[in-house]
Scaffold this motif. Structure first.
Motif, PDB file in Angstrom:
ATOM      1  N   THR A  10       9.475  -3.278 -17.336  1.00 14.77           N
ATOM      2  CA  THR A  10      10.217  -2.335 -16.510  1.00 14.77           C
ATOM      3  C   THR A  10      11.704  -2.361 -16.826  1.00 14.77           C
ATOM      4  N   LEU A  11      12.244  -3.521 -17.196  1.00 12.33           N
ATOM      5  CA  LEU A  11      13.666  -3.581 -17.538  1.00 12.33           C
ATOM      6  C   LEU A  11      13.971  -2.738 -18.770  1.00 12.33           C
ATOM      7  N   ALA A  12      13.068  -2.719 -19.724  1.00 14.83           N
ATOM      8  CA  ALA A  12      13.264  -1.858 -20.893  1.00 14.83           C
ATOM      9  C   ALA A  12      13.276  -0.396 -20.461  1.00 14.83           C
ATOM     10  N   ALA A  13      12.416  -0.030 -19.531  1.00 12.65           N
ATOM     11  CA  ALA A  13      12.377   1.346 -19.035  1.00 12.65           C
ATOM     12  C   ALA A  13      13.655   1.668 -18.252  1.00 12.65           C
ATOM     13  N   ARG A  14      14.131   0.732 -17.429  1.00 11.14           N
ATOM     14  CA  ARG A  14      15.352   0.947 -16.645  1.00 11.14           C
ATOM     15  C   ARG A  14      16.574   1.149 -17.528  1.00 11.14           C
ATOM     16  N   ARG A  46      23.747  -1.299 -17.083  1.00 15.64           N
ATOM     17  CA  ARG A  46      24.387  -2.128 -16.048  1.00 15.64           C
ATOM     18  C   ARG A  46      23.607  -2.030 -14.746  1.00 15.64           C
ATOM     19  N   ALA A  47      23.297  -0.821 -14.330  1.00 11.08           N
ATOM     20  CA  ALA A  47      22.567  -0.617 -13.079  1.00 11.08           C
ATOM     21  C   ALA A  47      21.179  -1.242 -13.126  1.00 11.08           C
ATOM     22  N   GLY A  48      20.601  -1.334 -14.308  1.00 11.23           N
ATOM     23  CA  GLY A  48      19.253  -1.874 -14.446  1.00 11.23           C
ATOM     24  C   GLY A  48      19.150  -3.373 -14.297  1.00 11.23           C
ATOM     25  N   VAL A  49      20.271  -4.097 -14.549  1.00 12.60           N
ATOM     26  CA  VAL A  49      20.185  -5.559 -14.493  1.00 12.60           C
ATOM     27  C   VAL A  49      21.224  -6.224 -13.597  1.00 12.60           C
ATOM     28  N   LEU A  50      22.281  -5.517 -13.217  1.00 12.35           N
ATOM     29  CA  LEU A  50      23.320  -6.114 -12.382  1.00 12.35           C
ATOM     30  C   LEU A  50      23.461  -5.389 -11.054  1.00 12.35           C
ATOM     31  N   GLU A  51      23.816  -6.151 -10.036  1.00  8.82           N
ATOM     32  CA  GLU A  51      24.254  -5.621  -8.736  1.00  8.82           C
ATOM     33  C   GLU A  51      25.663  -6.142  -8.564  1.00  8.82           C
ATOM     34  N   GLY A  52      26.654  -5.287  -8.728  1.00 10.94           N
ATOM     35  CA  GLY A  52      28.036  -5.757  -8.717  1.00 10.94           C
ATOM     36  C   GLY A  52      28.260  -6.657  -9.909  1.00 10.94           C
ATOM     37  N   SER A  53      28.692  -7.878  -9.643  1.00 12.66           N
ATOM     38  CA  SER A  53      28.940  -8.824 -10.734  1.00 12.66           C
ATOM     39  C   SER A  53      27.823  -9.856 -10.892  1.00 12.66           C
ATOM     40  N   ARG A  54      26.722  -9.670 -10.145  1.00 15.38           N
ATOM     41  CA  ARG A  54      25.596 -10.616 -10.198  1.00 15.38           C
ATOM     42  C   ARG A  54      24.356  -9.946 -10.769  1.00 15.38           C
ATOM     43  N   ARG A  56      20.657  -8.606 -10.678  1.00 17.17           N
ATOM     44  CA  ARG A  56      19.795  -8.089  -9.617  1.00 17.17           C
ATOM     45  C   ARG A  56      18.839  -9.200  -9.199  1.00 17.17           C
ATOM     46  N   THR A  57      18.417  -9.179  -7.960  1.00 24.45           N
ATOM     47  CA  THR A  57      17.547 -10.243  -7.455  1.00 24.45           C
ATOM     48  C   THR A  57      16.199 -10.278  -8.164  1.00 24.45           C
ATOM     49  N   ASP A  58      15.795  -9.174  -8.787  1.00 26.95           N
ATOM     50  CA  ASP A  58      14.514  -9.152  -9.489  1.00 26.95           C
ATOM     51  C   ASP A  58      14.647  -9.399 -10.991  1.00 26.95           C
ATOM     52  N   THR A  59      15.833  -9.818 -11.439  1.00 30.15           N
ATOM     53  CA  THR A  59      16.087  -9.995 -12.866  1.00 30.15           C
ATOM     54  C   THR A  59      16.313 -11.463 -13.198  1.00 30.15           C
ATOM     55  N   VAL A  60      15.643 -11.921 -14.253  1.00 35.15           N
ATOM     56  CA  VAL A  60      15.788 -13.284 -14.758  1.00 35.15           C
ATOM     57  C   VAL A  60      16.291 -13.185 -16.189  1.00 35.15           C
ATOM     58  N   VAL A  61      17.282 -14.019 -16.522  1.00 35.26           N
ATOM     59  CA  VAL A  61      17.797 -14.069 -17.890  1.00 35.26           C
ATOM     60  C   VAL A  61      17.672 -15.491 -18.390  1.00 35.26           C
ATOM     61  N   VAL A  62      17.139 -15.641 -19.594  1.00 33.10           N
ATOM     62  CA  VAL A  62      17.030 -16.964 -20.216  1.00 33.10           C
ATOM     63  C   VAL A  62      17.585 -16.901 -21.632  1.00 33.10           C
ATOM     64  N   ARG A  63      18.132 -18.054 -22.054  1.00 31.56           N
ATOM     65  CA  ARG A  63      18.527 -18.211 -23.449  1.00 31.56           C
ATOM     66  C   ARG A  63      17.238 -18.437 -24.223  1.00 31.56           C
ATOM     67  N   VAL A  83      19.354 -13.599 -25.802  1.00 29.20           N
ATOM     68  CA  VAL A  83      19.091 -13.691 -24.371  1.00 29.20           C
ATOM     69  C   VAL A  83      17.995 -12.708 -24.029  1.00 29.20           C
ATOM     70  N   ARG A  84      17.081 -13.177 -23.184  1.00 35.89           N
ATOM     71  CA  ARG A  84      15.908 -12.372 -22.805  1.00 35.89           C
ATOM     72  C   ARG A  84      15.986 -12.058 -21.316  1.00 35.89           C
ATOM     73  N   PHE A  85      15.938 -10.765 -21.008  1.00 34.23           N
ATOM     74  CA  PHE A  85      15.944 -10.271 -19.623  1.00 34.23           C
ATOM     75  C   PHE A  85      14.518  -9.918 -19.242  1.00 34.23           C
ATOM     76  N   THR A  86      14.034 -10.463 -18.120  1.00 35.26           N
ATOM     77  CA  THR A  86      12.701 -10.141 -17.634  1.00 35.26           C
ATOM     78  C   THR A  86      12.757  -9.946 -16.113  1.00 35.26           C
ATOM     79  N   LEU A  87      11.685  -9.425 -15.570  1.00 37.16           N
ATOM     80  CA  LEU A  87      11.580  -9.313 -14.117  1.00 37.16           C
ATOM     81  C   LEU A  87      11.085 -10.631 -13.543  1.00 37.16           C
ATOM     82  N   ALA A  88      11.618 -10.992 -12.374  1.00 36.52           N
ATOM     83  CA  ALA A  88      11.161 -12.197 -11.686  1.00 36.52           C
ATOM     84  C   ALA A  88       9.718 -11.985 -11.241  1.00 36.52           C
TER      85      ALA A  88
END
Length: 89
Positions: A10-14, A46-54, A56-63, A83-88
């Motif tokens: 879903t993050l790729a789609a967002r 930005r809107a797909g992975v961040l809320e303000g400067s944090r 999103r609560t449903d987003t996980v990032v790992v090295r 870095v890999r972005f995935t949904l929690a």
């Protein structure tokens, strides 16, 4: 420095992309990488992975490494990082 970014599901789609490589300053954070991606690909990144400067609560990032180190929006990155972005779950 160059950082590779991978987004899944879903993050790729967002965001409109599955992967990208961006150039950022040596002291860049995850948020800086997201901003660089947004500059290249549009504000939906930005809107797909961040809320303000944090993140999103449903987003996980790992090295992308053997231990899959979890990262925050403020985590510093290193030259050549992926870095890999995935949904929690």
């Amino acid at each position: 420095m160059d950082v590779e970014v991978k987004l899944t599901g879903t993050l790729a789609a967002r965001t409109g992309t599955h992967s990208a490589r961006v150039g950022v300053a040596r002291d860049a954070t995850v948020a800086d990488v997201v901003d660089a991606l947004a500059d290249e690909l549009g504000p939906q990144v930005r809107a797909g992975v961040l809320e303000g400067s944090r993140l999103r609560t449903d987003t996980v990032v790992v090295r992308d490494s053997a231990d899959g180190e979890p990262l925050t929006a403020g985590s510093r990155l290193r030259e050549g990082d992926t870095v890999r972005f995935t949904l929690a779950n």
